[in-house]
Design an enzyme around this catalytic site. Structure first.
Site, PDB file in Angstrom:
ATOM      1  N   GLY A  12       0.789  -1.241   0.000  1.00 13.91           N
ATOM      2  CA  GLY A  12       0.000   0.000   0.000  1.00 13.91           C
ATOM      3  C   GLY A  12       0.814   1.281   0.000  1.00 13.91           C
ATOM      4  O   GLY A  12       0.304   2.352   0.328  1.00 13.91           O
ATOM      5  N   SER A  13       2.092   1.195  -0.433  1.00 12.11           N
ATOM      6  CA  SER A  13       2.891   2.433  -0.386  1.00 12.11           C
ATOM      7  C   SER A  13       2.399   3.454  -1.407  1.00 12.11           C
ATOM      8  O   SER A  13       2.507   4.666  -1.179  1.00 12.11           O
ATOM      9  CB  SER A  13       4.381   2.134  -0.572  1.00 12.11           C
ATOM     10  OG  SER A  13       4.658   1.742  -1.890  1.00 12.11           O
ATOM     11  N   ASN A  14       1.856   3.008  -2.522  1.00  9.43           N
ATOM     12  CA  ASN A  14       1.305   3.977  -3.490  1.00  9.43           C
ATOM     13  C   ASN A  14       0.043   4.630  -2.948  1.00  9.43           C
ATOM     14  O   ASN A  14      -0.183   5.819  -3.175  1.00  9.43           O
ATOM     15  CB  ASN A  14       1.042   3.300  -4.837  1.00  9.43           C
ATOM     16  CG  ASN A  14       2.295   3.242  -5.684  1.00  9.43           C
ATOM     17  OD1 ASN A  14       2.788   4.272  -6.145  1.00  9.43           O
ATOM     18  ND2 ASN A  14       2.839   2.038  -5.853  1.00  9.43           N
ATOM     19  N   MET A  98      -3.682  -6.774  -7.164  1.00  6.01           N
ATOM     20  CA  MET A  98      -3.109  -7.815  -7.986  1.00  6.01           C
ATOM     21  C   MET A  98      -4.144  -8.790  -8.543  1.00  6.01           C
ATOM     22  O   MET A  98      -3.890  -9.978  -8.692  1.00  6.01           O
ATOM     23  CB  MET A  98      -2.012  -8.559  -7.200  1.00  6.01           C
ATOM     24  CG  MET A  98      -0.913  -7.648  -6.700  1.00  6.01           C
ATOM     25  SD  MET A  98      -0.262  -6.500  -7.941  1.00  6.01           S
ATOM     26  CE  MET A  98       1.178  -7.388  -8.489  1.00  6.01           C
ATOM     27  N   LEU A 101      -9.532  -7.138 -13.312  1.00  7.84           N
ATOM     28  CA  LEU A 101     -10.920  -6.700 -13.164  1.00  7.84           C
ATOM     29  C   LEU A 101     -11.758  -7.283 -14.294  1.00  7.84           C
ATOM     30  O   LEU A 101     -11.303  -7.361 -15.436  1.00  7.84           O
ATOM     31  CB  LEU A 101     -10.994  -5.167 -13.213  1.00  7.84           C
ATOM     32  CG  LEU A 101     -10.281  -4.421 -12.090  1.00  7.84           C
ATOM     33  CD1 LEU A 101     -10.374  -2.919 -12.306  1.00  7.84           C
ATOM     34  CD2 LEU A 101     -10.857  -4.793 -10.730  1.00  7.84           C
ATOM     35  N   ASN A 115      -4.431   2.913 -12.910  1.00 12.65           N
ATOM     36  CA  ASN A 115      -3.562   1.867 -12.384  1.00 12.65           C
ATOM     37  C   ASN A 115      -2.123   2.338 -12.494  1.00 12.65           C
ATOM     38  O   ASN A 115      -1.801   3.155 -13.355  1.00 12.65           O
ATOM     39  CB  ASN A 115      -3.730   0.579 -13.205  1.00 12.65           C
ATOM     40  CG  ASN A 115      -2.847  -0.546 -12.689  1.00 12.65           C
ATOM     41  OD1 ASN A 115      -2.725  -0.744 -11.477  1.00 12.65           O
ATOM     42  ND2 ASN A 115      -2.221  -1.297 -13.588  1.00 12.65           N
ATOM     43  N   HIS A 117       1.780   0.777 -12.937  1.00 16.31           N
ATOM     44  CA  HIS A 117       2.482  -0.455 -13.302  1.00 16.31           C
ATOM     45  C   HIS A 117       3.988  -0.164 -13.326  1.00 16.31           C
ATOM     46  O   HIS A 117       4.405   0.864 -13.857  1.00 16.31           O
ATOM     47  CB  HIS A 117       2.002  -0.940 -14.678  1.00 16.31           C
ATOM     48  CG  HIS A 117       2.620  -2.237 -15.068  1.00 16.31           C
ATOM     49  ND1 HIS A 117       2.213  -3.448 -14.530  1.00 16.31           N
ATOM     50  CD2 HIS A 117       3.645  -2.521 -15.913  1.00 16.31           C
ATOM     51  CE1 HIS A 117       2.954  -4.417 -15.033  1.00 16.31           C
ATOM     52  NE2 HIS A 117       3.825  -3.882 -15.875  1.00 16.31           N
ATOM     53  N   GLU A 182       7.341   5.859  -8.680  1.00 21.42           N
ATOM     54  CA  GLU A 182       5.891   5.598  -8.623  1.00 21.42           C
ATOM     55  C   GLU A 182       5.221   6.560  -7.659  1.00 21.42           C
ATOM     56  O   GLU A 182       4.144   7.084  -7.921  1.00 21.42           O
ATOM     57  CB  GLU A 182       5.618   4.153  -8.183  1.00 21.42           C
ATOM     58  CG  GLU A 182       6.037   3.096  -9.196  1.00 21.42           C
ATOM     59  CD  GLU A 182       5.625   1.697  -8.754  1.00 21.42           C
ATOM     60  OE1 GLU A 182       4.507   1.521  -8.256  1.00 21.42           O
ATOM     61  OE2 GLU A 182       6.437   0.769  -8.910  1.00 21.42           O
TER      62      GLU A 182
HETATM   63  C1  GAR Z   1       3.943  -1.359  -7.180  1.00 20.35           C
HETATM   64  O1  GAR Z   1       5.273  -1.501  -7.621  1.00 20.35           O
HETATM   65  C2  GAR Z   1       2.996  -1.342  -8.364  1.00 20.35           C
HETATM   66  O2  GAR Z   1       3.512  -0.694  -9.476  1.00 20.35           O
HETATM   67  C3  GAR Z   1       2.832  -2.816  -8.632  1.00 20.35           C
HETATM   68  O3  GAR Z   1       2.747  -3.405  -7.355  1.00 20.35           O
HETATM   69  C4  GAR Z   1       3.479  -2.604  -6.433  1.00 20.35           C
HETATM   70  C5  GAR Z   1       2.568  -2.254  -5.291  1.00 20.35           C
HETATM   71  O4  GAR Z   1       3.289  -1.603  -4.285  1.00 20.35           O
HETATM   72  N1  GAR Z   1       1.661  -3.087  -9.407  1.00 20.35           N
HETATM   73  C6  GAR Z   1       1.628  -3.994 -10.362  1.00 20.35           C
HETATM   74  O5  GAR Z   1       2.563  -4.705 -10.646  1.00 20.35           O
HETATM   75  C7  GAR Z   1       0.295  -4.065 -11.076  1.00 20.35           C
HETATM   76  N2  GAR Z   1       0.439  -4.791 -12.300  1.00 20.35           N
HETATM   77  P1  GAR Z   1       2.522  -0.874  -3.114  1.00 20.35           P
HETATM   78  O6  GAR Z   1       1.518  -1.893  -2.546  1.00 20.35           O
HETATM   79  O7  GAR Z   1       3.586  -0.540  -2.122  1.00 20.35           O
HETATM   80  O8  GAR Z   1       1.846   0.334  -3.685  1.00 20.35           O
END
Ligand code: GAR
Length: 224
Positions: A12-14, A98, A101, A115, A117, A182
């Site tokens: 969940g850092s994003n 992950m 949808l 989203n 990526h 990101e």
């Molecule tokens: C992030 O690196 C995001 O880009 C990736 O999962 C990670 C989630 O990190 N998403 C994907 O690969 C989607 N295809 P987070 O939970 O710390 O935000």
């Protein structure tokens, strides 16, 4: 006010980067920031043990766990949709969600799902994008914020940030440097979308001048 729903599966850092950017925009009295008009109305995870859900709770944000176990994808997505609609969500941010949808879900929020990526799409869609980039031997990778359509990692690109691959990079070091970008890219993309200063022409996201913005800023209607 635009009500945002966050979907996540893990760390969940994003999500935290988005929440902090919204908080910053409100604290800094920056009247020009479209993030001032955003509110995270609900954080939903498909996993009860996702650290992102704990982060939402500790921020005092409404959260829900909707597990997929024992349900079809359509049933699971329908339950998430109901929850989003109960919270009057207008824009969804996938933040490390992950699961794919279903088409019905995507159609319920046309050009209203973002989203992030960890690659420069269309390179390296799907899982383990950072490892794919290393294995392929590219010199530059990065991250992409895009609208979600019915194909995997495919919708209109809002913003990309490049990250060089260093000679002695491993998956963890490269992933960490991409993640740093990101955390800048997602709030910036959200700001762009919320500002309303854009049009979608075919696959292209075209920024418009501030003067041409709709006032008050509102989410663009799907015009494709
Ligand atoms: C992030 O690196 C995001 O880009 C990736 O999962 C990670 C989630 O990190 N998403 C994907 O690969 C989607 N295809 P987070 O939970 O710390 O935000």
């Amino acid at each position: 006010m635009t009500r945002i729903g966050i979907l996540l599966s893990g760390r969940g850092s994003n999500f935290v980067a988005i929440a902090e950017a919204i908080q910053r925009a409100n604290n800094e009295a920056d009247a020009t920031s479209a993030l001032r008009n955003a509110r995270i109305s609900i954080v939903i995870s498909n996993r009860a043990d996702a650290p992102g859900i704990a982060a939402a709770r500790s921020r005092g944000l409404p959260s829900a766990v909707i597990e997929a176990r024992g349900r079809t994808r359509a049933e699971h997505d329908a339950e998430i949709l109901t929850c989003l609609q109960e919270h009057q969500v207008e824009l969804i941010c996938l933040a490390g969600y992950m699961r794919l949808l279903s088409p019905a879900f995507v159609r319920a929020y046309p050009q209203r799902i973002l989203n992030i990526h960890p690659s420069l799409l269309p390179a390296f869609p799907g899982l383990d994008a950072q490892r794919q980039a290393l294995n392929y031997g590219v010199a530059i990778t990065g991250c992409t914020v895009h609208f979600v359509d019915e194909e995997l990692d495919h919708g209109v690109i809002v913003l990309q940030r490049a990250v060089p691959v260093l000679e002695n990079d491993e998956e963890t070091s490269l992933s960490a440097r991409i993640l740093e970008q990101e955390h800048r890219a997602y709030p910036e993309a959200l700001e762009r979308v919320l500002s309303g200063r854009y049009e979608i022409a075919g696959r292209r996201y075209v920024l418009r001048n501030r003067d041409e913005a709709s006032t008050p800023p509102e989410l663009k209607k799907c015009n494709s």
